[in-house]
Scaffold this motif. Sequence first.
Motif, PDB file in Angstrom:
ATOM      1  N   ASN A  30       0.826  -1.215   0.000  1.00 14.59           N
ATOM      2  CA  ASN A  30       0.000   0.000   0.000  1.00 14.59           C
ATOM      3  C   ASN A  30       0.858   1.262   0.000  1.00 14.59           C
ATOM      4  O   ASN A  30       0.544   2.246  -0.679  1.00 14.59           O
ATOM      5  CB  ASN A  30      -0.937  -0.006   1.214  1.00 14.59           C
ATOM      6  CG  ASN A  30      -1.948  -1.137   1.157  1.00 14.59           C
ATOM      7  OD1 ASN A  30      -2.328  -1.584   0.071  1.00 14.59           O
ATOM      8  ND2 ASN A  30      -2.391  -1.610   2.319  1.00 14.59           N
ATOM      9  N   PHE A  31       1.960   1.229   0.759  1.00 19.99           N
ATOM     10  CA  PHE A  31       2.854   2.388   0.797  1.00 19.99           C
ATOM     11  C   PHE A  31       3.493   2.631  -0.570  1.00 19.99           C
ATOM     12  O   PHE A  31       3.597   3.770  -1.040  1.00 19.99           O
ATOM     13  CB  PHE A  31       3.936   2.172   1.862  1.00 19.99           C
ATOM     14  CG  PHE A  31       4.941   3.287   1.945  1.00 19.99           C
ATOM     15  CD1 PHE A  31       4.666   4.439   2.672  1.00 19.99           C
ATOM     16  CD2 PHE A  31       6.162   3.193   1.287  1.00 19.99           C
ATOM     17  CE1 PHE A  31       5.588   5.469   2.740  1.00 19.99           C
ATOM     18  CE2 PHE A  31       7.082   4.215   1.350  1.00 19.99           C
ATOM     19  CZ  PHE A  31       6.794   5.359   2.076  1.00 19.99           C
ATOM     20  N   SER A  32       3.913   1.564  -1.235  1.00 20.17           N
ATOM     21  CA  SER A  32       4.565   1.699  -2.542  1.00 20.17           C
ATOM     22  C   SER A  32       3.590   2.221  -3.589  1.00 20.17           C
ATOM     23  O   SER A  32       3.953   3.063  -4.419  1.00 20.17           O
ATOM     24  CB  SER A  32       5.145   0.353  -2.982  1.00 20.17           C
ATOM     25  OG  SER A  32       6.088  -0.122  -2.043  1.00 20.17           O
ATOM     26  N   LEU A  33       2.356   1.723  -3.558  1.00 24.29           N
ATOM     27  CA  LEU A  33       1.360   2.165  -4.531  1.00 24.29           C
ATOM     28  C   LEU A  33       0.949   3.616  -4.310  1.00 24.29           C
ATOM     29  O   LEU A  33       0.417   4.260  -5.225  1.00 24.29           O
ATOM     30  CB  LEU A  33       0.130   1.259  -4.464  1.00 24.29           C
ATOM     31  CG  LEU A  33       0.347  -0.206  -4.884  1.00 24.29           C
ATOM     32  CD1 LEU A  33      -0.925  -1.011  -4.664  1.00 24.29           C
ATOM     33  CD2 LEU A  33       0.775  -0.293  -6.345  1.00 24.29           C
ATOM     34  N   SER A  34       1.225   4.150  -3.132  1.00 21.28           N
ATOM     35  CA  SER A  34       0.888   5.552  -2.856  1.00 21.28           C
ATOM     36  C   SER A  34       1.941   6.523  -3.378  1.00 21.28           C
ATOM     37  O   SER A  34       1.795   7.733  -3.220  1.00 21.28           O
ATOM     38  CB  SER A  34       0.708   5.760  -1.351  1.00 21.28           C
ATOM     39  OG  SER A  34       1.930   5.556  -0.658  1.00 21.28           O
ATOM     40  N   HIS A  35       2.995   6.004  -3.997  1.00 14.31           N
ATOM     41  CA  HIS A  35       4.045   6.847  -4.577  1.00 14.31           C
ATOM     42  C   HIS A  35       4.223   6.464  -6.049  1.00 14.31           C
ATOM     43  O   HIS A  35       5.188   5.796  -6.423  1.00 14.31           O
ATOM     44  CB  HIS A  35       5.369   6.676  -3.823  1.00 14.31           C
ATOM     45  CG  HIS A  35       5.328   7.222  -2.424  1.00 14.31           C
ATOM     46  ND1 HIS A  35       4.756   6.532  -1.378  1.00 14.31           N
ATOM     47  CD2 HIS A  35       5.779   8.397  -1.903  1.00 14.31           C
ATOM     48  CE1 HIS A  35       4.868   7.246  -0.274  1.00 14.31           C
ATOM     49  NE2 HIS A  35       5.471   8.388  -0.566  1.00 14.31           N
ATOM     50  N   PRO A  36       3.279   6.865  -6.902  1.00 12.76           N
ATOM     51  CA  PRO A  36       3.340   6.469  -8.320  1.00 12.76           C
ATOM     52  C   PRO A  36       4.538   7.063  -9.050  1.00 12.76           C
ATOM     53  O   PRO A  36       4.927   6.554 -10.104  1.00 12.76           O
ATOM     54  CB  PRO A  36       2.017   7.007  -8.886  1.00 12.76           C
ATOM     55  CG  PRO A  36       1.616   8.112  -7.956  1.00 12.76           C
ATOM     56  CD  PRO A  36       2.098   7.694  -6.592  1.00 12.76           C
ATOM     57  N   GLU A  37       5.137   8.133  -8.523  1.00 10.65           N
ATOM     58  CA  GLU A  37       6.278   8.745  -9.206  1.00 10.65           C
ATOM     59  C   GLU A  37       7.499   7.826  -9.215  1.00 10.65           C
ATOM     60  O   GLU A  37       8.427   8.005 -10.018  1.00 10.65           O
ATOM     61  CB  GLU A  37       6.644  10.083  -8.550  1.00 10.65           C
ATOM     62  CG  GLU A  37       7.234   9.986  -7.146  1.00 10.65           C
ATOM     63  CD  GLU A  37       6.180   9.844  -6.061  1.00 10.65           C
ATOM     64  OE1 GLU A  37       6.554   9.860  -4.879  1.00 10.65           O
ATOM     65  OE2 GLU A  37       4.980   9.736  -6.406  1.00 10.65           O
ATOM     66  N   LEU A  38       7.527   6.830  -8.320  1.00  7.43           N
ATOM     67  CA  LEU A  38       8.641   5.885  -8.262  1.00  7.43           C
ATOM     68  C   LEU A  38       8.282   4.527  -8.851  1.00  7.43           C
ATOM     69  O   LEU A  38       9.023   3.562  -8.674  1.00  7.43           O
ATOM     70  CB  LEU A  38       9.095   5.706  -6.812  1.00  7.43           C
ATOM     71  CG  LEU A  38       9.649   6.970  -6.137  1.00  7.43           C
ATOM     72  CD1 LEU A  38       9.975   6.688  -4.682  1.00  7.43           C
ATOM     73  CD2 LEU A  38      10.888   7.474  -6.869  1.00  7.43           C
ATOM     74  N   MET A  39       7.148   4.462  -9.544  1.00  9.95           N
ATOM     75  CA  MET A  39       6.700   3.218 -10.155  1.00  9.95           C
ATOM     76  C   MET A  39       6.951   3.236 -11.656  1.00  9.95           C
ATOM     77  O   MET A  39       7.169   4.286 -12.258  1.00  9.95           O
ATOM     78  CB  MET A  39       5.203   3.002  -9.873  1.00  9.95           C
ATOM     79  CG  MET A  39       4.849   2.862  -8.406  1.00  9.95           C
ATOM     80  SD  MET A  39       3.062   2.854  -8.122  1.00  9.95           S
ATOM     81  CE  MET A  39       2.540   1.501  -9.167  1.00  9.95           C
ATOM     82  N   ASP A  40       6.979   2.049 -12.238  1.00 10.82           N
ATOM     83  CA  ASP A  40       7.061   1.891 -13.688  1.00 10.82           C
ATOM     84  C   ASP A  40       5.659   1.539 -14.179  1.00 10.82           C
ATOM     85  O   ASP A  40       5.290   0.368 -14.237  1.00 10.82           O
ATOM     86  CB  ASP A  40       8.071   0.804 -14.052  1.00 10.82           C
ATOM     87  CG  ASP A  40       8.221   0.631 -15.558  1.00 10.82           C
ATOM     88  OD1 ASP A  40       7.698   1.488 -16.304  1.00 10.82           O
ATOM     89  OD2 ASP A  40       8.856  -0.350 -15.984  1.00 10.82           O
ATOM     90  N   GLN A  41       4.879   2.584 -14.493  1.00  7.01           N
ATOM     91  CA  GLN A  41       3.464   2.439 -14.817  1.00  7.01           C
ATOM     92  C   GLN A  41       2.746   1.817 -13.627  1.00  7.01           C
ATOM     93  O   GLN A  41       2.639   2.437 -12.572  1.00  7.01           O
ATOM     94  CB  GLN A  41       3.303   1.638 -16.107  1.00  7.01           C
ATOM     95  CG  GLN A  41       3.891   2.351 -17.334  1.00  7.01           C
ATOM     96  CD  GLN A  41       3.732   1.544 -18.588  1.00  7.01           C
ATOM     97  OE1 GLN A  41       3.261   0.410 -18.591  1.00  7.01           O
ATOM     98  NE2 GLN A  41       4.126   2.144 -19.706  1.00  7.01           N
ATOM     99  N   SER A  42       2.279   0.565 -13.755  1.00  8.56           N
ATOM    100  CA  SER A  42       1.565  -0.065 -12.644  1.00  8.56           C
ATOM    101  C   SER A  42       2.456  -1.000 -11.833  1.00  8.56           C
ATOM    102  O   SER A  42       1.978  -1.680 -10.922  1.00  8.56           O
ATOM    103  CB  SER A  42       0.364  -0.863 -13.181  1.00  8.56           C
ATOM    104  OG  SER A  42       0.810  -1.897 -14.054  1.00  8.56           O
ATOM    105  N   ARG A  43       3.745  -1.027 -12.138  1.00  4.99           N
ATOM    106  CA  ARG A  43       4.654  -1.956 -11.466  1.00  4.99           C
ATOM    107  C   ARG A  43       5.518  -1.212 -10.449  1.00  4.99           C
ATOM    108  O   ARG A  43       5.842  -0.041 -10.623  1.00  4.99           O
ATOM    109  CB  ARG A  43       5.540  -2.679 -12.476  1.00  4.99           C
ATOM    110  CG  ARG A  43       4.748  -3.482 -13.518  1.00  4.99           C
ATOM    111  CD  ARG A  43       5.677  -4.296 -14.385  1.00  4.99           C
ATOM    112  NE  ARG A  43       6.646  -3.444 -15.079  1.00  4.99           N
ATOM    113  CZ  ARG A  43       7.705  -3.924 -15.734  1.00  4.99           C
ATOM    114  NH1 ARG A  43       7.916  -5.233 -15.760  1.00  4.99           N
ATOM    115  NH2 ARG A  43       8.533  -3.102 -16.341  1.00  4.99           N
TER     116      ARG A  43
END
Length: 695
Positions: A30-43
């Motif tokens: 949940n914490f990781s999904l709350s920071h989309p700027e550090l994601m690769d699209q949905s990953r």
Amino acid sequence: MRPDRQWIDYRMKDGALTMEFEVGIEGFINFSLSHPELMDQSRIRCPCNHRKCQNRNFQDADTVRYHLAKYGFVRDYYTWYLHGEPIEEDTGELDVNFNEVIDVGFVNPQPYNANRCSAKLFKMLKSADQEIWPGNRYHSKLSAVARLLNIKSEHHLSERAYDDICQLMSELLPPDNVMIDSFYSTKKLVKGLGLPVEKIHCCINGCMIYWGEDSELASCKFCHHPRFRRPMRGSHKQKTNVPYKKMYYFPLAPRLQRLFASNATAKDMRWHSEHESEDGVMRHCSDSEAWKHFNQTHPDFAAESRNVRLGLSTDGFNPFGQSGQQYSSWPVILTPYNLPPWMCMKDEYMFLSIIVPGPKNPKGKLDVFLQPLIAELKTLWEVGVCTYDISRKQNFEMKVALMWTISDFPAYSMLSGWSTAGKLACPHCMEDSDAFTLSKGGKTSWFDNHRKFLPRHHQFRRNKNSFLKGKTVGKVAPYVKSGEEILEKIEQLGLKKVIETDAESTNARIFKSCECGWKKRSIFWDLPYWSTNLIRHNLDVMHIEKNVFDNVFNTVMNVEGKTKDNAKSRADLKEFCRRVELHQNESTGKYPKATYTLDKSRKKILCEWLKELRFPDGYASNMARCVDMNKLKLFGMKSHDCHVFMQRLIPIAFRELLPENVWSSLTELSNFFKDLTSTVITEEDMRRLEDEILG
């Protein structure tokens, strides 16, 4: 360790996942999904401890959840800074006794705010204060283990012999001793150093390494050679999955972290930015234009003085010596330039990073073995690693940059991708080379290629007699291309890295059809900052000096088979130059003796003088062993021997044996190398050398 993250180390209990770990995984997702700027699209980045992930690969949330449950978190990842959590630096005072400092420079006991990796090190170093038995002042538990490991290495002892020695020593010592009892116990003790080594399987032909996405392959994806040896028939003790070849990789980050965990080196890692520099004087790499250019190009990196800058060097050698079998092994060594010059050139600060196995020279496939290092360098540049600085008593995010490489000329081709053979071998002139092929000698020559570097109105440009006969030079030297221009050219040509599919055939076709000197796309271009470096590759001056000395000395001594003054060169000299005094006598068919060669009597005088020559202890090796009085020549000269002879002995050795004009030219060459390799170089000295060369 953060108190609320202790669940990371308690994944399993009674063969099942703990409830705290399952809840922690959901909280992490949940914490990781709350920071989309550090994601690769949905990953999101997968921080599991599997060798393919470890925060390097992006996966979907379900896969990350499965990986964490199966493999756990990567070691020491308590602050999720790669997923958006800020790094908190604790600058509190250390609760340590600074009077307790052991020989290697580490504080003992451990500071409470050190990261977990450093904490393990400090815990292991407590054994340095633990007497081998009460009252023994000569050896601690750690010093005894270090001594035993050295004996095992020096005398090639087996593990069984090591175990027997440990057990015997334990029996001989008083009952209350703390002597280790086996090699297994030794490894557990020194494991706290945190200096791992990775054994990576390789293709026997050097096509690829079984690493990263290719780690599970059973055969080479290029030549299809099997990865493992076939078990021998009839053997009762069969070992399975024995690779044909393997390389060794020593991860860089733990060793750099040790430099900041030691009182002996932590403060010196900031020397490059804190020392007083003098305009026009270079004593260290940090005084150079390339270093200053890097600071201006990457101000964020330069703002943290503890960020590490490295130099890479490599060369091949035969570990079996000259009398052994033909074998070429290539160590890759990294040097941290943060340290002052009297430290960074010491053996203990030259980090062996990769051992490329033989027996064959890797040649253009050296990039295959550099993959783990380049991947770690990219991570250390983009992400960094949390490091404890004992001199400032705080954690910080250490980043690393590779400034340049150092090698001889053949290895320059292997590292840069530019061919160092043929008419386009010069990496400065590139396609604007004026090299030509000698009609009699058959070799490529760059004679008279240097006049284009002279000032426009220099008298040598109009000289038709002293260089190529009848030729004047009006063209100017080509400008030095920047890294961005070179990378753009490589991309336009469509060159591939050697680790890519069909790279060999594609690069060979481009190399022949485009008539360029580029043979491949170097793996160093994968580094985000590499194209902005002012200098990317350096040539080792010791190799150059040895080659110059060998050619000059063997020509003066007229050594058969090694002199550059032979029948073919005299024939080429007649065709290209006006040197009538060296032309062949048509009636006798003989060549006149050159003024720069010695006759037999003078060669004997020189060899006898060298036979009796003595140096201060440690200054040079015994050159008397290199003198052959029968053939009147030198043999087996090492690079340092040539260095000493070139800079110190040439002006003395040939003073009474050669004509004045020849001796003065050789003396000027000797002084040039002496000034060029001095520990302090000034801009004024470089301008003086240039003026002396221009005459």
